[in-house]
Design a protein around this motif. Structure first.
Motif, PDB file in Angstrom:
ATOM      1  N   TRP A 284      48.724 -34.058 -52.159  1.00 33.82           N
ATOM      2  CA  TRP A 284      49.530 -35.256 -51.891  1.00 33.82           C
ATOM      3  C   TRP A 284      50.473 -35.556 -53.048  1.00 33.82           C
ATOM      4  O   TRP A 284      50.106 -35.393 -54.222  1.00 33.82           O
ATOM      5  N   ASP A 285      51.667 -35.986 -52.710  1.00 35.82           N
ATOM      6  CA  ASP A 285      52.677 -36.328 -53.706  1.00 35.82           C
ATOM      7  C   ASP A 285      53.346 -37.623 -53.252  1.00 35.82           C
ATOM      8  O   ASP A 285      53.913 -37.681 -52.156  1.00 35.82           O
ATOM      9  N   TYR A 286      53.288 -38.635 -54.092  1.00 36.24           N
ATOM     10  CA  TYR A 286      53.861 -39.928 -53.704  1.00 36.24           C
ATOM     11  C   TYR A 286      55.338 -39.806 -53.349  1.00 36.24           C
ATOM     12  O   TYR A 286      55.807 -40.438 -52.398  1.00 36.24           O
ATOM     13  N   SER A 287      56.070 -38.996 -54.096  1.00 33.89           N
ATOM     14  CA  SER A 287      57.512 -38.882 -53.860  1.00 33.89           C
ATOM     15  C   SER A 287      57.819 -38.273 -52.494  1.00 33.89           C
ATOM     16  O   SER A 287      58.907 -38.477 -51.950  1.00 33.89           O
ATOM     17  N   ALA A 288      56.852 -37.520 -51.937  1.00 37.65           N
ATOM     18  CA  ALA A 288      57.085 -36.854 -50.659  1.00 37.65           C
ATOM     19  C   ALA A 288      56.475 -37.601 -49.471  1.00 37.65           C
ATOM     20  O   ALA A 288      56.725 -37.233 -48.325  1.00 37.65           O
ATOM     21  N   CYS A 289      55.679 -38.640 -49.737  1.00 40.18           N
ATOM     22  CA  CYS A 289      55.010 -39.338 -48.632  1.00 40.18           C
ATOM     23  C   CYS A 289      55.947 -40.359 -47.996  1.00 40.18           C
ATOM     24  O   CYS A 289      56.979 -40.735 -48.570  1.00 40.18           O
ATOM     25  N   ARG A 290      55.580 -40.804 -46.808  1.00 36.69           N
ATOM     26  CA  ARG A 290      56.312 -41.861 -46.127  1.00 36.69           C
ATOM     27  C   ARG A 290      55.747 -43.191 -46.609  1.00 36.69           C
ATOM     28  O   ARG A 290      54.595 -43.510 -46.362  1.00 36.69           O
ATOM     29  N   LYS A 291      56.551 -43.949 -47.304  1.00 30.55           N
ATOM     30  CA  LYS A 291      56.061 -45.161 -47.946  1.00 30.55           C
ATOM     31  C   LYS A 291      55.534 -46.167 -46.921  1.00 30.55           C
ATOM     32  O   LYS A 291      56.114 -46.367 -45.860  1.00 30.55           O
ATOM     33  N   HIS A 292      54.398 -46.768 -47.272  1.00 33.00           N
ATOM     34  CA  HIS A 292      53.738 -47.797 -46.471  1.00 33.00           C
ATOM     35  C   HIS A 292      53.274 -47.269 -45.105  1.00 33.00           C
ATOM     36  O   HIS A 292      53.174 -48.013 -44.140  1.00 33.00           O
ATOM     37  N   ARG A 293      52.958 -45.979 -45.108  1.00 36.04           N
ATOM     38  CA  ARG A 293      52.432 -45.324 -43.907  1.00 36.04           C
ATOM     39  C   ARG A 293      50.916 -45.201 -44.036  1.00 36.04           C
ATOM     40  O   ARG A 293      50.406 -44.684 -45.025  1.00 36.04           O
ATOM     41  N   VAL A 294      50.201 -45.688 -43.026  1.00 35.98           N
ATOM     42  CA  VAL A 294      48.747 -45.542 -42.954  1.00 35.98           C
ATOM     43  C   VAL A 294      48.430 -44.469 -41.929  1.00 35.98           C
ATOM     44  O   VAL A 294      49.012 -44.458 -40.833  1.00 35.98           O
ATOM     45  N   PHE A 295      47.511 -43.578 -42.271  1.00 40.40           N
ATOM     46  CA  PHE A 295      47.069 -42.566 -41.305  1.00 40.40           C
ATOM     47  C   PHE A 295      45.589 -42.760 -41.038  1.00 40.40           C
ATOM     48  O   PHE A 295      44.787 -42.933 -41.964  1.00 40.40           O
ATOM     49  N   ALA A 296      45.214 -42.770 -39.753  1.00 35.85           N
ATOM     50  CA  ALA A 296      43.819 -42.819 -39.321  1.00 35.85           C
ATOM     51  C   ALA A 296      43.586 -41.628 -38.412  1.00 35.85           C
ATOM     52  O   ALA A 296      44.517 -41.174 -37.730  1.00 35.85           O
ATOM     53  N   SER A 297      42.348 -41.125 -38.370  1.00 40.01           N
ATOM     54  CA  SER A 297      42.111 -39.854 -37.678  1.00 40.01           C
ATOM     55  C   SER A 297      41.849 -39.996 -36.192  1.00 40.01           C
ATOM     56  O   SER A 297      41.929 -39.017 -35.451  1.00 40.01           O
ATOM     57  N   SER A 298      41.529 -41.215 -35.706  1.00 43.16           N
ATOM     58  CA  SER A 298      41.188 -41.349 -34.289  1.00 43.16           C
ATOM     59  C   SER A 298      41.241 -42.809 -33.848  1.00 43.16           C
ATOM     60  O   SER A 298      40.952 -43.720 -34.623  1.00 43.16           O
ATOM     61  N   CYS A 299      41.601 -43.000 -32.572  1.00 40.73           N
ATOM     62  CA  CYS A 299      41.514 -44.331 -31.961  1.00 40.73           C
ATOM     63  C   CYS A 299      40.844 -44.243 -30.599  1.00 40.73           C
ATOM     64  O   CYS A 299      40.976 -45.131 -29.765  1.00 40.73           O
ATOM     65  N   VAL A 300      40.096 -43.174 -30.370  1.00 45.65           N
ATOM     66  CA  VAL A 300      39.619 -42.845 -29.032  1.00 45.65           C
ATOM     67  C   VAL A 300      38.508 -43.758 -28.547  1.00 45.65           C
ATOM     68  O   VAL A 300      38.514 -44.205 -27.399  1.00 45.65           O
ATOM     69  N   TYR A 301      37.530 -44.042 -29.406  1.00 49.15           N
ATOM     70  CA  TYR A 301      36.420 -44.869 -28.943  1.00 49.15           C
ATOM     71  C   TYR A 301      35.975 -45.826 -30.042  1.00 49.15           C
ATOM     72  O   TYR A 301      36.337 -45.651 -31.215  1.00 49.15           O
ATOM     73  N   PRO A 302      35.223 -46.878 -29.691  1.00 51.09           N
ATOM     74  CA  PRO A 302      35.016 -48.005 -30.612  1.00 51.09           C
ATOM     75  C   PRO A 302      34.419 -47.659 -31.968  1.00 51.09           C
ATOM     76  O   PRO A 302      34.731 -48.318 -32.965  1.00 51.09           O
ATOM     77  N   ILE A 303      33.564 -46.643 -32.037  1.00 50.58           N
ATOM     78  CA  ILE A 303      32.938 -46.304 -33.310  1.00 50.58           C
ATOM     79  C   ILE A 303      33.975 -45.980 -34.380  1.00 50.58           C
ATOM     80  O   ILE A 303      33.733 -46.199 -35.572  1.00 50.58           O
ATOM     81  N   LYS A 304      35.127 -45.489 -33.989  1.00 55.55           N
ATOM     82  CA  LYS A 304      36.166 -45.138 -34.960  1.00 55.55           C
ATOM     83  C   LYS A 304      36.867 -46.365 -35.543  1.00 55.55           C
ATOM     84  O   LYS A 304      37.653 -46.256 -36.474  1.00 55.55           O
ATOM     85  N   GLY A 305      36.594 -47.549 -34.989  1.00 52.82           N
ATOM     86  CA  GLY A 305      37.000 -48.799 -35.619  1.00 52.82           C
ATOM     87  C   GLY A 305      38.482 -49.093 -35.645  1.00 52.82           C
ATOM     88  O   GLY A 305      38.949 -49.868 -36.491  1.00 52.82           O
TER      89      GLY A 305
END
Length: 415
Positions: free
Chosen positions: A217-238
């Motif tokens: 990871w490199d801050y200069s290459a990331c999309r600023k203020h972007r959050v990534f989560a791995s799943s939204c499929v079912y409730p356990i993933k929160g």
């Protein structure tokens, strides 16, 4: 050494043989399998899939079985597994995952064949425990609500929780018979000790998907203020907790966005609305409540390489789950050095040291999740210090060579 693996999902190479074409997703078990091929052993893999059998190479062959649903015991599998044990005569029988009907069928088959002492069950999730957390954070009316799709498919949220409970009963019945379990966190050790005090606990960390061992990871290459989560499929993933937290984050960072794999729950057409389940409807309600509809990017099905690109693009990775054991998504983010915020659930703090390697908050406190997301956004490039420290830790936890040797040591003890 002759190994018999029972897997809950077909490894990529098996999928390619069964269905044709290359497997694009990539699985952590593929990495384990390729590493073991360096050793002097024979391996037979049993896994669910369309009927088929074959050979991958001089060391590995496979056979598949049909299992209509994971929460119902299939007596026919027990007889089939008995024949497999008699024909292959394994030195070690390794069951990957405790939470399936086929796990109990194999344990019963091994017991009847007098081979129970050579059986080890790897703990992945624990449905018997997950059941308690399945509907956590959901209002009562959502828990008990249903869409037309849910009613037609008999797949309400309460029914989903019930399926987990039934799988948990099969899981407990299997674990209470086995002499060996393989785990990797203080959480799964405590849970299995409570469920199966007779079982010897063997520690072995998990090797992750190969692409995540390269790149940083490199801050200069990331999309600023972007959050990534791995799943939204079912409730356990929160994901419901994440939406609540992002409602606070956007007050300070109005350009903040979320990236998540999967299809959109923001139904627009009549057909999409008819196909929506109750959890998706609730997520859409939260997105509208917090004015997040245009801030969520639904990324569809992603290969391992595509997932890696999304981790690296993010400013922060967030794990908002209501329960986990050792979440592979957190391990992947840490291997890449992405600044992480995680709920303090399951074995998370075995993977990531709070404070020095990332931020951890009580799982039912999305307002603290919001605080830590804002905190890491404000740190800008200095958040990379956390990421680099986490990367060093993850490199030790998920070291393929160490994990392979640990697994082989367990096999030698059982054979």
């Amino acid at each position: 050494m002759r190994l018999l693996w029972l897997c809950n999902i077909a490894p990529g190479a098996v999928k390619e043989k069964l269905y044709g074409g290359a497997s694009i997703g990539g699985l952590w078990i593929d990495h384990v399998l390729s590493d073991l091929m360096e050793e002097d052993l024979e391996l037979r893999i049993l896994c669910p899939g369309k009927p088929g059998q074959g050979r991958l190479n001089d060391q590995v062959d496979y056979a598949t079985f049909q299992e209509p649903c994971a929460y119902r015991y299939e007596k026919e599998l027990e007889a089939w597994f008995r024949r497999e044990i008699r024909d292959f005569q394994p030195d070690v029988l390794h069951i990957w995952g405790s939470e399936y009907g086929h796990t109990l069928a194999m344990v019963n088959a091994a017991k009847q064949e007098g081979r129970l002492e050579s059986v080890a069950v790897s703990i992945q999730g624990l449905c018997s425990v997950y059941t308690r957390h399945y509907l956590e954070g959901l209002p009562r009316q959502v828990q008990r609500g249903a869409t037309l799709r849910d009613l037609l498919r008999r797949d309400t949220l309460l029914r989903q929780q019930e399926k987990f409970r039934l799988r948990g009963e099969l899981e407990i019945a299997a674990l209470r018979q086995v002499p060996h379990v393989i785990g990797r966190t203080s959480w799964d050790r405590a849970c299995t000790q409570a469920i199966a005090p007779q079982a010897q606990y063997h520690f072995c960390n998990e090797t992750l998907r190969e692409p995540f061992y390269q790149g940083a990871w490199d801050y200069s290459a990331c999309r600023k203020h972007r959050v990534f989560a791995s799943s939204c499929v079912y409730p356990i993933k929160g994901f419901h907790y994440l939406l609540e937290a992002m409602g606070e984050v956007v007050k300070t960072y109005p350009d903040a966005t979320i990236g998540v794999p999967g299809r959109s729950f923001l139904a627009k057409t009549a057909g999409e609305k008819l196909r929506a389940n109750r959890y998706e409807v609730y997520l859409a309600e939260l997105a509208r409540k917090y004015h997040l509809e245009d801030r969520i990017d639904f990324l569809g099905s992603l290969s391992a390489e595509q997932m890696k690109a999304e981790y690296l693009k993010a400013n922060v990775f967030v794990l908002p789950s209501t329960v986990e054991n050792s979440p592979n998504s957190l391990g992947e983010a840490m291997l890449l050095g992405v600044p992480c915020v995680s709920a303090d659930v399951g074995g998370v703090t075995d993977l990531m040291t709070p404070g020095t390697e990332g931020r951890v908050y009580p799982g039912n406190a999305p307002y603290l999740m919001a605080y830590h997301i804002r905190e890491l956004f404000a740190m800008e490039e200095t958040a990379g210090i956390l990421g680099r420290t986490a990367r060093e830790h993850a490199g030790r936890t998920h070291d393929p060579k160490i994990n392979k040797e640990t697994l082989l040591q367990i096999y030698r003890q059982l054979s």
